[in-house]
Design a protein around this motif. Structure first.
Motif, PDB file in Angstrom:
ATOM      1  N   ALA A   1       0.833  -1.288  -0.062  1.00  0.00           N
ATOM      2  CA  ALA A   1       0.113  -0.035  -0.202  1.00  0.00           C
ATOM      3  C   ALA A   1       0.881   1.447   0.114  1.00  0.00           C
ATOM      4  O   ALA A   1       0.516   2.244  -0.678  1.00  0.00           O
ATOM      5  N   TYR A   2       2.013   1.235   0.576  1.00  0.00           N
ATOM      6  CA  TYR A   2       2.929   2.407   0.623  1.00  0.00           C
ATOM      7  C   TYR A   2       3.447   2.334  -0.545  1.00  0.00           C
ATOM      8  O   TYR A   2       3.491   3.573  -1.051  1.00  0.00           O
ATOM      9  N   ILE A   3       4.099   1.652  -1.221  1.00  0.00           N
ATOM     10  CA  ILE A   3       4.538   1.594  -2.446  1.00  0.00           C
ATOM     11  C   ILE A   3       3.906   1.909  -3.348  1.00  0.00           C
ATOM     12  O   ILE A   3       3.983   3.067  -4.310  1.00  0.00           O
TER      13      ILE A   3
ATOM     14  N   ALA B   1      -6.085   0.059  -1.935  1.00  0.00           N
ATOM     15  CA  ALA B   1      -6.706  -0.828  -3.086  1.00  0.00           C
ATOM     16  C   ALA B   1      -5.447  -1.828  -3.737  1.00  0.00           C
ATOM     17  O   ALA B   1      -5.628  -2.941  -3.955  1.00  0.00           O
ATOM     18  N   GLY B   2      -4.381  -1.019  -3.924  1.00  0.00           N
ATOM     19  CA  GLY B   2      -3.209  -1.752  -4.491  1.00  0.00           C
ATOM     20  C   GLY B   2      -2.692  -2.644  -3.701  1.00  0.00           C
ATOM     21  O   GLY B   2      -2.302  -3.949  -4.166  1.00  0.00           O
ATOM     22  N   GLY B   3      -2.663  -2.340  -2.465  1.00  0.00           N
ATOM     23  CA  GLY B   3      -1.796  -3.162  -1.199  1.00  0.00           C
ATOM     24  C   GLY B   3      -2.935  -4.560  -1.152  1.00  0.00           C
ATOM     25  O   GLY B   3      -2.198  -5.566  -0.942  1.00  0.00           O
ATOM     26  N   ALA B   4      -4.085  -4.406  -1.148  1.00  0.00           N
ATOM     27  CA  ALA B   4      -4.976  -5.492  -0.970  1.00  0.00           C
ATOM     28  C   ALA B   4      -4.947  -6.432  -2.097  1.00  0.00           C
ATOM     29  O   ALA B   4      -4.831  -7.506  -1.746  1.00  0.00           O
ATOM     30  N   LEU B   5      -4.899  -6.011  -3.328  1.00  0.00           N
ATOM     31  CA  LEU B   5      -4.933  -6.651  -4.654  1.00  0.00           C
ATOM     32  C   LEU B   5      -3.697  -7.600  -4.597  1.00  0.00           C
ATOM     33  O   LEU B   5      -3.660  -8.632  -4.763  1.00  0.00           O
ATOM     34  N   LEU B   6      -2.600  -6.852  -4.324  1.00  0.00           N
ATOM     35  CA  LEU B   6      -1.262  -7.537  -4.257  1.00  0.00           C
ATOM     36  C   LEU B   6      -1.192  -8.514  -3.248  1.00  0.00           C
ATOM     37  O   LEU B   6      -0.421  -9.522  -3.411  1.00  0.00           O
ATOM     38  N   THR B   7      -1.615  -8.125  -2.118  1.00  0.00           N
ATOM     39  CA  THR B   7      -1.798  -9.329  -1.084  1.00  0.00           C
ATOM     40  C   THR B   7      -2.320 -10.336  -1.297  1.00  0.00           C
ATOM     41  O   THR B   7      -2.077 -11.422  -0.956  1.00  0.00           O
ATOM     42  N   ILE B   8      -3.539 -10.378  -1.733  1.00  0.00           N
ATOM     43  CA  ILE B   8      -4.508 -11.394  -2.157  1.00  0.00           C
ATOM     44  C   ILE B   8      -3.676 -12.001  -3.197  1.00  0.00           C
ATOM     45  O   ILE B   8      -3.788 -13.400  -3.183  1.00  0.00           O
ATOM     46  N   ALA B   9      -2.980 -11.501  -4.304  1.00  0.00           N
ATOM     47  CA  ALA B   9      -2.352 -12.250  -5.341  1.00  0.00           C
ATOM     48  C   ALA B   9      -1.082 -13.082  -4.956  1.00  0.00           C
ATOM     49  O   ALA B   9      -1.083 -14.088  -5.156  1.00  0.00           O
ATOM     50  N   GLY B  10      -0.515 -12.631  -4.093  1.00  0.00           N
ATOM     51  CA  GLY B  10       0.533 -13.071  -3.174  1.00  0.00           C
ATOM     52  C   GLY B  10      -0.055 -14.507  -2.612  1.00  0.00           C
ATOM     53  O   GLY B  10       0.741 -15.397  -2.412  1.00  0.00           O
ATOM     54  N   ALA B  11      -1.079 -14.210  -1.876  1.00  0.00           N
ATOM     55  CA  ALA B  11      -1.583 -15.300  -1.025  1.00  0.00           C
ATOM     56  C   ALA B  11      -2.004 -16.361  -2.126  1.00  0.00           C
ATOM     57  O   ALA B  11      -1.778 -17.842  -1.953  1.00  0.00           O
TER      58      ALA B  11
ATOM     59  N   ALA C   1      -6.047  -7.541   4.837  1.00  0.00           N
ATOM     60  CA  ALA C   1      -6.096  -6.250   4.065  1.00  0.00           C
ATOM     61  C   ALA C   1      -6.974  -5.427   4.560  1.00  0.00           C
ATOM     62  O   ALA C   1      -6.940  -4.422   4.876  1.00  0.00           O
ATOM     63  N   VAL C   2      -8.345  -5.879   4.744  1.00  0.00           N
ATOM     64  CA  VAL C   2      -9.345  -5.126   4.980  1.00  0.00           C
ATOM     65  C   VAL C   2      -9.534  -4.897   6.451  1.00  0.00           C
ATOM     66  O   VAL C   2      -9.477  -3.506   7.039  1.00  0.00           O
TER      67      VAL C   2
END
Length: 277
Positions: free
Chosen positions: A160-162, A185-195, A220-221
């Motif tokens: 999310a920071y990046i 939103a970007g942090g959440a999507l990338l975290t879910i993608a990593g999972a 994320a949420v």
């Protein structure tokens, strides 16, 4: 680059990581219980002091924080001891009520302090009980679940920071002006993608890729909500950090605010969909 500050933060982070990994990975059950008790002790102490600053007109008895700590231990251990002492779970409900009654009988202005103690048990002790159980207390939870949650929260914050630094334009909340919708939103999507990637290659065949993605969604949420909640409390109290237990990083609440809110949601999902006996 302020090198003294950098090395101070680095040293604190290393010590913090060692303690967390020992508690999560060491097989003896007292390791995770000890870690949960330590986190609880530090967070309850900071939370009680934080709320006392928010309500300076309220009367907070000097003994209330210690009594809340004792009640927190009972609540935290109620799940691990339930199989051994069936009636122990009842005590975890009776004791908080007694704390509230004893507190409000002190002074009229102590009502706020009594409800603060109950809030501390809900906000801190119950999540720590969830942490102990997810580490392998009941059913057949795997220790990878709480470890993954911590890594997911860290990944969500970092991503999310990046993302927010590069394309963030829309403020997310006045509570935290630096957060943006794009970064969140970007942090959440990338975290879910990593999972999803972890779930696809994971050797833990008893869990599905969708399980890890749901846990990432919780991280994320709920993790973001937990961060905003603590930021709101600090803003109301007029302070920057909840404490100074970790030089360069603030207090325990500053470190565990996201995890405290994430754990109950992750535990509920794991209990209904991920337990295999």
């Amino acid at each position: 680059m302020n090198w003294p500050v950098f090395f101070t933060r680095l040293g604190s982070a290393i010590v913090f990581a060692i303690i967390m990994m020992f508690g999560l990975l060491y097989s003896h059950p007292m390791a995770i219980i000890g870690l949960a008790l330590l986190i609880q002790f530090l967070c309850i102490r900071e939370f009680m002091a934080l709320v006392a600053k928010i309500f300076p007109e309220a009367y907070f008895p000097s003994w209330l924080t210690m009594l809340t700590q004792v009640a927190g231990v009972v609540v935290l251990l109620s799940v691990p001891l339930l199989a051994i002492i069936p009636g122990f779970f009842v005590v975890s409900f009776i004791l908080p009520v007694l704390i509230l009654l004893v507190t409000i009988l002190q002074k009229k202005t102590a009502l706020t302090a009594g409800f603060t103690a109950l809030a501390a048990l809900l906000y801190i002790s119950i999540p720590m009980a969830c942490l102990i159980t997810l580490r392998g207390g009941a059913g057949s939870f795997h220790f990878a679940i709480p470890l993954a949650l911590i890594l997911m929260i860290w990944m969500n914050d970092t991503m999310a920071y990046i993302v927010g630094s590069f394309i963030g334009r829309t403020p997310f909340s006045p509570i935290s002006p630096k957060k943006t919708w794009e970064g969140t939103a970007g942090g959440a999507l990338l975290t879910i993608a990593g999972a999803a990637v972890w779930g696809y290659f994971s050797p833990l065949q008893q869990y599905h890729m969708s399980d890890w993605m749901v846990l990432a969604f919780c991280a994320a949420v709920a993790g973001t909500a937990g961060d905003l909640l603590e930021s709101k409390l600090k803003r109301m109290a007029g302070i920057k950090d909840s404490g100074n237990i970790m030089p360069g990083h603030g207090g325990a609440l500053d470190r565990f605010d996201s995890l405290l809110v994430t754990l109950p949601f992750a535990f509920c999902y794991a209990a209904f969909f991920m337990v295999h006996t």
